[in-house]
Each structure stands twice: as structure tokens, then as C-alpha cells.
Design an enzyme around this catalytic site. Structure first.
Site, PDB file in Angstrom:
ATOM      1  N   MET A  19       1.074  -1.188   0.194  1.00 47.42           N
ATOM      2  CA  MET A  19       0.105  -0.147   0.051  1.00 47.42           C
ATOM      3  C   MET A  19       1.078   1.347  -0.009  1.00 47.42           C
ATOM      4  O   MET A  19       1.991   1.415   0.735  1.00 47.42           O
ATOM      5  CB  MET A  19      -0.940   0.098   1.397  1.00 47.42           C
ATOM      6  N   GLU A  91      -6.729  -2.730  -8.101  1.00 47.09           N
ATOM      7  CA  GLU A  91      -6.928  -3.533  -6.758  1.00 47.09           C
ATOM      8  C   GLU A  91      -7.525  -4.904  -6.969  1.00 47.09           C
ATOM      9  O   GLU A  91      -8.498  -5.617  -6.693  1.00 47.09           O
ATOM     10  CB  GLU A  91      -8.056  -2.839  -5.714  1.00 47.09           C
TER      11      GLU A  91
HETATM   12  P1  ADP Z   1      -1.024   2.350  -3.890  1.00 49.48           P
HETATM   13  O1  ADP Z   1      -2.212   2.215  -4.727  1.00 49.48           O
HETATM   14  O2  ADP Z   1       0.138   1.515  -4.090  1.00 49.48           O
HETATM   15  O3  ADP Z   1      -1.735   2.351  -2.612  1.00 49.48           O
HETATM   16  P2  ADP Z   1      -1.321   5.169  -4.469  1.00 49.48           P
HETATM   17  O4  ADP Z   1      -0.874   5.576  -6.043  1.00 49.48           O
HETATM   18  O5  ADP Z   1      -2.704   5.091  -4.026  1.00 49.48           O
HETATM   19  O6  ADP Z   1      -0.558   4.080  -3.719  1.00 49.48           O
HETATM   20  O7  ADP Z   1      -0.542   6.471  -3.633  1.00 49.48           O
HETATM   21  C1  ADP Z   1       0.816   6.765  -3.742  1.00 49.48           C
HETATM   22  C2  ADP Z   1       0.994   7.988  -3.217  1.00 49.48           C
HETATM   23  O8  ADP Z   1       0.549   7.790  -1.660  1.00 49.48           O
HETATM   24  C3  ADP Z   1       2.243   8.604  -3.105  1.00 49.48           C
HETATM   25  O9  ADP Z   1       2.445   9.494  -4.375  1.00 49.48           O
HETATM   26  C4  ADP Z   1       2.420   9.662  -1.937  1.00 49.48           C
HETATM   27  O10 ADP Z   1       1.848  10.871  -2.258  1.00 49.48           O
HETATM   28  C5  ADP Z   1       1.342   8.888  -0.956  1.00 49.48           C
HETATM   29  N1  ADP Z   1       2.209   8.297   0.373  1.00 49.48           N
HETATM   30  C6  ADP Z   1       1.449   8.291   1.498  1.00 49.48           C
HETATM   31  N2  ADP Z   1       2.327   7.718   2.157  1.00 49.48           N
HETATM   32  C7  ADP Z   1       3.312   6.950   1.680  1.00 49.48           C
HETATM   33  C8  ADP Z   1       4.624   6.246   2.058  1.00 49.48           C
HETATM   34  N3  ADP Z   1       4.632   5.784   3.150  1.00 49.48           N
HETATM   35  N4  ADP Z   1       5.239   6.004   0.759  1.00 49.48           N
HETATM   36  C9  ADP Z   1       5.133   6.454  -0.274  1.00 49.48           C
HETATM   37  N5  ADP Z   1       4.033   7.306  -0.665  1.00 49.48           N
HETATM   38  C10 ADP Z   1       3.271   7.547   0.328  1.00 49.48           C
END
Ligand code: ADP
Ligand code: ZN
Length: 193
Positions: A19, A91
Site C-alpha cells: 500500500m 486492486e
Molecule cells: P497504492 O495504489 O500503491 O496504494 P497510491 O498510488 O494510491 O498507492 O498512492 C501513492 C501516493 O501515496 C504517493 O505518491 C504519496 O503521495 C502517498 N504516500 C503516502 N504515504 C506514503 C508512503 N509511506 N510511501 C510512499 N508514498 C506515500
């Protein structure tokens, strides 16, 4: 259902990681580039993922792309037609293994299929259909987040329940519990006992 096939087979791109690693961001980037190229794109997400909107794929930093929310991959064929060139699914780990032959059918009918999903669950075990999709993929992008404990690169998803690491046998949904997820590196990731 059978879709009219193209003389050329399509392909599968898998975007995986924990995540917050930017999977949805990367999926949305590829969707937008395909749309800029005037390709016909159909986007899906699982109905479970109703965190903010059912009508969009949404990244943690607020980027959006319109999507169809489905709970059964057979519903893809209500939207995918012979003119569809790109099928994007966010997802994808929420779908059962039944999705695998359907992804193969889309590839065989010439579609470029792009999927994003968690490769590992909160226990650090391979997540559902992901190992199969990773094996079939033409292209794999494995993203890392930033560990929310130590700032290293993170490849694990930490689940916290009322502030403590989730236990191995905790059910997927804990009624009444305050659940939270964090990106963690291997060293900082833990499972409660
Ligand atoms: P995923 O789909 O892998 O959950 P998202 O694309 O929804 O990821 O979100 C990525 C964004 O989350 C990053 O660009 C950043 O702005 C934010 N973010 C929040 N916490 C973190 C973290 N611990 N590491 C990296 N990005 C993070
Ligand atoms: Zn760490």
C-alpha cells in the site's frame, strides 16, 4: 462470453507493491497516456474498494480515473467490446482466481490488459490471484513505498488494529476495531501473536 478476436494477441502488465507504493498512480498514468493516444480504454475496480468512490479509481494523492465497479469478472464483458483496446483493473487482488482465465481471454482477444494490486497481504503472504497473474505477465513493475517507521524502502503492508500489529489469525474484517494500514520495510514489519 466470447469477444471478437484480433489477429494479434494482447499483453498483460502487472503493477504490484505494498500500500502507498503508487500502484494506482501508475495505473492512472498508463490509462491517461492510452487515452492521449486515442485508444479506447475500459477501467474496472472491485466493488469492495468503496473507500471514497465507486465510480473512480483513486490514488492516495487524489488522482482520479472513471471506472466501473464490479464484483464478478464476468461483468467485464458488459463493457468490453471488439473496439476496446486497453482494459485496466485496479486492486485486482480482491478478485478470486476466477479472474485469471478471464484475463487470459482478454489477452487472447488482442487487448492490452493493465492490472494493479497488492502482491503481499498483511501477513507477507502472496495475495490471492496475484502470483498467477505475475507468472502470466509480459511486464511486471514492482513498486516500493517509504517505510513509515524508519524511512527505508518498503515492500510490506503493516496492518494495525487499535494501534497494535494485527495478529496472524485476525479476520479480514474486524467489527468495531480501528484498523489502519502502513507501508513498512521488512525489518519494521511485524505480526502480533
Ligand atoms: P497504492 O495504489 O500503491 O496504494 P497510491 O498510488 O494510491 O498507492 O498512492 C501513492 C501516493 O501515496 C504517493 O505518491 C504519496 O503521495 C502517498 N504516500 C503516502 N504515504 C506514503 C508512503 N509511506 N510511501 C510512499 N508514498 C506515500
Ligand atoms: Zn523500516
Amino acid at each position: 462470453m466470447k469477444i471478437a478476436s484480433s489477429p494479434n494477441k494482447g499483453s498483460l502488465e502487472v503493477i504490484c507493491g505494498p500500500m502507498f507504493s503508487g500502484k494506482s498512480e501508475e495505473l492512472i498514468r498508463r490509462i491517461k497516456r492510452a487515452q492521449l493516444a486515442k485508444l479506447s480504454v475500459v477501467v474496472f475496480k472491485h466493488r469492495f474498494d468503496n473507500r471514497s468512490t465507486l465510480q473512480h479509481v483513486r490514488s492516495h494523492d487524489g488522482r482520479l480515473s472513471p471506472a466501473h465497479a464490479v464484483d464478478n469478472p464476468q461483468q467485464f464483458f458488459d463493457y468490453v467490446t471488439s473496439t476496446t483496446l486497453v482494459v485496466a483493473i485496479d486492486e485486482i487482488q480482491f478478485f478470486s482466481n476466477d479472474i485469471v482465465p478471464i484475463v487470459c481471454q482478454l489477452i487472447d482477444s488482442g487487448k492490452r490488459v493493465i492490472v494493479s494490486g497488492l502482491d503481499l497481504d498483511f501477513k507477507n503472504n502472496p495475495f490471492g490471484c496475484m502470483p498467477l497473474l505475475l507468472a502470466i505477465a509480459d511486464h511486471v513493475t514492482k513498486l516500493k513505498a517509504i517505510c513509515m517507521d524508519c524511512g527505508s524502502e518498503a515492500q510490506c503492508t503493516q496492518r494495525l488494529v487499535n494501534g497494535n500489529p494485527a495478529r496472524y489469525d485476525d479476520p479480514l474484517i474486524l467489527v468495531g476495531a480501528q484498523e489502519q494500514y502502513q507501508a513498512r520495510c521488512r525489518n519494521c514489519h511485524s505480526i502480533g501473536i
